[in-house]
Design a protein around this motif. Structure first.
Motif, short mmCIF file in Angstrom:
data_model
loop_
_atom_site.label_atom_id
_atom_site.label_comp_id
_atom_site.label_asym_id
_atom_site.label_seq_id
_atom_site.Cartn_x
_atom_site.Cartn_y
_atom_site.Cartn_z
N UNK A 222 0.76 -1.24 0.01
CA UNK A 222 0.04 0.10 0.01
C UNK A 222 0.79 1.37 -0.01
N UNK A 223 2.04 1.35 0.84
CA UNK A 223 2.57 2.59 0.89
C UNK A 223 3.44 2.88 -0.16
N UNK A 224 3.82 1.64 -0.98
CA UNK A 224 4.82 1.80 -2.16
C UNK A 224 4.11 2.53 -3.06
N UNK A 225 2.83 2.79 -3.10
CA UNK A 225 1.93 3.47 -4.13
C UNK A 225 1.60 4.74 -3.67
N UNK A 226 2.17 5.13 -2.32
CA UNK A 226 1.84 6.44 -1.69
C UNK A 226 3.06 7.17 -1.35
N UNK A 227 3.78 7.56 -2.34
CA UNK A 227 5.01 8.08 -2.04
C UNK A 227 5.18 9.41 -1.40
N UNK A 228 4.05 10.18 -1.18
CA UNK A 228 3.98 11.24 -0.38
C UNK A 228 3.73 11.04 1.08
N UNK A 229 3.62 9.61 1.43
CA UNK A 229 3.09 9.14 2.69
C UNK A 229 4.09 8.26 3.39
N UNK A 230 4.84 8.87 4.49
CA UNK A 230 6.10 8.28 4.77
C UNK A 230 5.44 7.12 5.72
N UNK A 231 6.37 5.72 5.81
CA UNK A 231 6.06 4.84 6.66
C UNK A 231 7.30 4.47 7.27
N UNK A 232 6.96 4.15 8.85
CA UNK A 232 8.23 3.56 9.54
C UNK A 232 7.68 2.26 9.83
N UNK A 233 8.52 1.22 9.75
CA UNK A 233 8.14 -0.06 10.22
C UNK A 233 9.41 -0.72 11.07
N UNK A 234 8.91 -0.95 12.39
CA UNK A 234 9.97 -1.42 13.14
C UNK A 234 9.71 -3.17 13.35
N UNK A 235 10.71 -3.94 13.21
CA UNK A 235 10.48 -5.30 13.13
C UNK A 235 11.82 -6.07 12.90
N UNK A 236 11.79 -7.52 13.12
CA UNK A 236 12.73 -8.27 13.01
C UNK A 236 12.97 -8.80 11.67
N UNK A 237 13.56 -8.12 10.48
CA UNK A 237 13.56 -8.49 9.11
C UNK A 237 14.61 -9.50 8.94
N UNK A 238 15.56 -9.87 9.74
CA UNK A 238 16.45 -10.85 9.67
C UNK A 238 15.88 -12.32 10.18
N UNK A 239 14.99 -12.22 10.74
CA UNK A 239 14.41 -13.51 11.44
C UNK A 239 13.92 -14.61 10.34
N UNK A 240 13.46 -14.36 9.15
CA UNK A 240 12.86 -15.26 8.35
C UNK A 240 13.21 -14.84 6.95
#
Length: 366
Positions: A222-240
């Motif tokens: 969703x946010x990849x198609x909303x370039x004017x709307x920043x998104x911050x996601x905090x999570x364990x990206x390297x876990x899987x």
């Protein structure tokens, strides 16, 4: 142990001080409201604590040389239960069903009360393979059958228990007790802009484990198609592999900021405090700690549309199923965000204070 005090043994967490997840935070906060006639013993994973305290907030700590999560959690819980039996506990408070496969054996030896919080129907999560799902479902059945009181943290969970185990729970107590979230506070600290410069802009935030059930891929799409709307996601990206693949796919988007886990409360609360929107993707489980914390921060919330999230938020926030839904809500419903934030704050303070949650748990110890 002091005499004339009811001995409560808490089983199933990594331990305290809380440094991991929802159940750990639950125990940490419960200890702040310990009744005068109760003494807690909390089992802790020695693998997670270099500094091993003997006591914490008046509770005795026992360390086991096993992991509290994953496959080892079954034996971790079982060893905890055996110690509670040996030391003649009055009550076992079991958090999660991992070790409940052994409850038939424990029940024969234990004369006290067993109270089990069955957590969020772990066996339904897609991340588990067939055998793990079968084992978790079987453990859930044993938990319901051999516990004196079953706790669900969400109306969706208690409704499920009362329906799926109707004949078993007819003579038992099934209690609805959620999680608290009022330990979070808004943080003002301009010095953190140097580390997180993208937070100068208005942004949405998500804090979660990077798992398919949390619909991280949908939020990112969703946010990849909303370039004017920043998104911050905090999570364990390297876990899987799932998290690693998403990080590769979306790291190049200038409006999307993928942060590794932040366990230090000041920083993570600052990032959430400064957000203008919280996007919650959890689809499995019950009352999620990160959701009630966002509510207690008064954030407008876009939540995945499922029975658990609707129950937690009293159906007062905005709900989505697809990435197109998120785009529509972000762009078309933003005039309502202020009103929704106020509703979330009111519900969060009313329903999810740790004092209220602790009083509900303490009432079960009588």
């Amino acid at each position: 142990m002091l005499e004339n005090k009811k001995k409560i043994y808490i089983i199933g967490t990594v331990g305290v001080p809380a440094c991991y997840g929802g159940f750990e935070s639950l125990v940490d906060n419960l200890l702040d409201y310990t009744p005068s006639d109760v003494e807690y013993t909390v089992f802790c994973s020695a693998k997670k604590y270099e500094n091993r305290l003997e006591t914490y907030k008046g509770a005795r700590l026992i360390y086991l040389d096993r992991d509290a999560n994953g496959k080892d959690s079954i034996l971790y819980d079982y060893e905890s239960m055996k110690i509670a039996v040996r030391e003649k506990a009055d009550i076992m408070l079991v958090l999660g069903v991992s070790g409940c496969i052994f409850l038939p054996k424990i029940r024969r030896a234990f004369k006290g009360k067993i109270i089990t919080n069955i957590d969020g129907l772990e066996w339904k999560r897609d991340k588990w393979k067939f055998y793990a799902k079968w084992l978790l479902h079987f453990s859930e059945k044993q938990a319901v059958r051999y516990s004196d009181i079953i706790i669900g943290d969400n109306k969706g969970i208690t409704d499920y228990v009362n329906t799926a185990y109707k004949s078993v729970v007819a003579k038992k107590r099934v209690e609805l007790i959620a999680y608290g979230g009022d330990q979070v506070t808004r943080v003002e600290d301009d010095s953190l802009y140097e580390k997180y410069p993208f937070c100068h802009e208005k942004y949405a935030v998500t804090v979660c484990r990077i798992e398919p059930e949390n619909n991280v891929h949908v939020i990112l799409e969703a946010f990849s198609s909303l370039p004017e709307n920043p998104l911050v996601i905090v999570g364990n990206w390297e876990k899987s592999d799932y998290g690693k693949a998403l990080k590769v796919q979306y790291s190049s988007f200038k409006n999307i900021h993928l942060l590794d886990p932040i366990y230090e409360p000041h920083s993570i609360n600052w990032i959430r405090s400064n957000a203008t929107l919280y996007v919650h993707g959890h689809s499995a489980g019950g009352t999620n700690p990160s959701l009630v914390e966002a509510m207690n921060l008064g954030l407008p919330i876009l939540a995945f549309d499922c029975v658990y999230n609707r129950a937690t938020t009293e159906e007062k926030c905005l709900y989505w199923k697809t990435s197109a839904d998120i785009v529509r809500l972000v762009t078309g419903e933003n005039a309502r965000f202020s009103e929704i934030g106020k509703s979330m704050l009111e519900a969060g303070k009313r329903l999810y204070s740790w004092q209220r949650i602790s009083e509900q748990y303490n009432a079960l110890l009588l």
